[in-house]
Design a protein around this motif. Structure first.
Motif, PDB file in Angstrom:
ATOM      1  N   LEU A   9      40.491 -60.827  71.229  1.00  0.00           N
ATOM      2  CA  LEU A   9      39.996 -61.601  70.084  1.00  0.00           C
ATOM      3  C   LEU A   9      40.349 -60.899  68.771  1.00  0.00           C
ATOM      4  O   LEU A   9      40.844 -61.519  67.830  1.00  0.00           O
ATOM      5  CB  LEU A   9      38.489 -61.792  70.211  1.00  0.00           C
ATOM      6  CG  LEU A   9      37.814 -62.633  69.139  1.00  0.00           C
ATOM      7  CD1 LEU A   9      38.244 -64.078  69.283  1.00  0.00           C
ATOM      8  CD2 LEU A   9      36.310 -62.514  69.271  1.00  0.00           C
ATOM      9  N   GLY A  10      40.114 -59.603  68.712  1.00  0.00           N
ATOM     10  CA  GLY A  10      40.440 -58.834  67.511  1.00  0.00           C
ATOM     11  C   GLY A  10      41.933 -58.775  67.248  1.00  0.00           C
ATOM     12  O   GLY A  10      42.386 -58.866  66.104  1.00  0.00           O
ATOM     13  N   ALA A  11      42.717 -58.636  68.311  1.00  0.00           N
ATOM     14  CA  ALA A  11      44.172 -58.580  68.147  1.00  0.00           C
ATOM     15  C   ALA A  11      44.707 -59.899  67.621  1.00  0.00           C
ATOM     16  O   ALA A  11      45.591 -59.925  66.750  1.00  0.00           O
ATOM     17  CB  ALA A  11      44.821 -58.226  69.481  1.00  0.00           C
ATOM     18  N   ALA A  15      46.585 -60.279  64.027  1.00  0.00           N
ATOM     19  CA  ALA A  15      47.950 -60.802  63.921  1.00  0.00           C
ATOM     20  C   ALA A  15      48.000 -62.008  62.989  1.00  0.00           C
ATOM     21  O   ALA A  15      48.922 -62.138  62.174  1.00  0.00           O
ATOM     22  CB  ALA A  15      48.470 -61.180  65.301  1.00  0.00           C
ATOM     23  N   ILE A  16      47.004 -62.882  63.080  1.00  0.00           N
ATOM     24  CA  ILE A  16      46.962 -64.044  62.195  1.00  0.00           C
ATOM     25  C   ILE A  16      46.775 -63.599  60.745  1.00  0.00           C
ATOM     26  O   ILE A  16      47.410 -64.133  59.828  1.00  0.00           O
ATOM     27  CB  ILE A  16      45.844 -65.004  62.631  1.00  0.00           C
ATOM     28  CG1 ILE A  16      46.216 -65.666  63.963  1.00  0.00           C
ATOM     29  CG2 ILE A  16      45.577 -66.063  61.574  1.00  0.00           C
ATOM     30  CD1 ILE A  16      45.101 -66.451  64.591  1.00  0.00           C
ATOM     31  N   ARG A  17      45.922 -62.613  60.547  1.00  0.00           N
ATOM     32  CA  ARG A  17      45.676 -62.111  59.192  1.00  0.00           C
ATOM     33  C   ARG A  17      46.946 -61.522  58.578  1.00  0.00           C
ATOM     34  O   ARG A  17      47.253 -61.756  57.409  1.00  0.00           O
ATOM     35  CB  ARG A  17      44.569 -61.071  59.245  1.00  0.00           C
ATOM     36  CG  ARG A  17      44.103 -60.614  57.919  1.00  0.00           C
ATOM     37  CD  ARG A  17      42.886 -59.730  58.053  1.00  0.00           C
ATOM     38  NE  ARG A  17      42.501 -59.266  56.747  1.00  0.00           N
ATOM     39  CZ  ARG A  17      41.750 -58.208  56.533  1.00  0.00           C
ATOM     40  NH1 ARG A  17      41.286 -57.525  57.549  1.00  0.00           N
ATOM     41  NH2 ARG A  17      41.447 -57.838  55.321  1.00  0.00           N
ATOM     42  N   GLY A  22      52.053 -62.478  54.941  1.00  0.00           N
ATOM     43  CA  GLY A  22      53.506 -62.412  54.855  1.00  0.00           C
ATOM     44  C   GLY A  22      54.100 -61.199  55.545  1.00  0.00           C
ATOM     45  O   GLY A  22      55.223 -60.805  55.234  1.00  0.00           O
ATOM     46  N   GLY A  23      53.390 -60.631  56.493  1.00  0.00           N
ATOM     47  CA  GLY A  23      53.888 -59.449  57.187  1.00  0.00           C
ATOM     48  C   GLY A  23      54.913 -59.795  58.253  1.00  0.00           C
ATOM     49  O   GLY A  23      54.910 -60.881  58.814  1.00  0.00           O
ATOM     50  N   ASP A  27      54.215 -55.374  61.133  1.00  0.00           N
ATOM     51  CA  ASP A  27      52.936 -55.470  60.423  1.00  0.00           C
ATOM     52  C   ASP A  27      51.902 -56.205  61.272  1.00  0.00           C
ATOM     53  O   ASP A  27      50.742 -55.793  61.364  1.00  0.00           O
ATOM     54  CB  ASP A  27      53.105 -56.195  59.086  1.00  0.00           C
ATOM     55  CG  ASP A  27      53.890 -55.388  58.077  1.00  0.00           C
ATOM     56  OD1 ASP A  27      53.811 -54.152  58.128  1.00  0.00           O
ATOM     57  OD2 ASP A  27      54.565 -56.009  57.246  1.00  0.00           O
ATOM     58  N   GLN A  28      52.327 -57.297  61.891  1.00  0.00           N
ATOM     59  CA  GLN A  28      51.423 -58.060  62.740  1.00  0.00           C
ATOM     60  C   GLN A  28      50.969 -57.238  63.940  1.00  0.00           C
ATOM     61  O   GLN A  28      49.803 -57.287  64.330  1.00  0.00           O
ATOM     62  CB  GLN A  28      52.099 -59.346  63.209  1.00  0.00           C
ATOM     63  CG  GLN A  28      52.354 -60.328  62.093  1.00  0.00           C
ATOM     64  CD  GLN A  28      53.120 -61.549  62.538  1.00  0.00           C
ATOM     65  OE1 GLN A  28      53.236 -61.806  63.732  1.00  0.00           O
ATOM     66  NE2 GLN A  28      53.642 -62.301  61.591  1.00  0.00           N
TER      67      GLN A  28
END
Length: 56
Positions: A9-11, A15-17, A22-23, A27-28
């Motif tokens: 859930l955190g991952a 990744a969405i964040r 724009g990463g 970065d994701q």
């Protein structure tokens, strides 16, 4: 098993964040790992404290 769910859930959240900011892929991946670890630590802390105080 519950910790794995919280890690995933955190991952996903991380990744969405990162994608919204724009990463690129690295970065994701970094955000996913950091958020996954953070969610697991919070879930583990709540689980231990809940067990110690008889709430869970």
């Amino acid at each position: 098993m519950l910790l794995l769910v919280f890690f995933l859930l955190g991952a996903t959240f991380g990744a969405i964040r990162a994608a919204r900011r724009g990463g690129d892929r690295l970065d994701q991946l970094q955000y996913a790992a950091a958020h996954g670890i953070l969610f697991v630590l919070v879930a583990l802390t709540v689980s231990v404290l809940g067990g110690a105080f008889g709430l869970l």
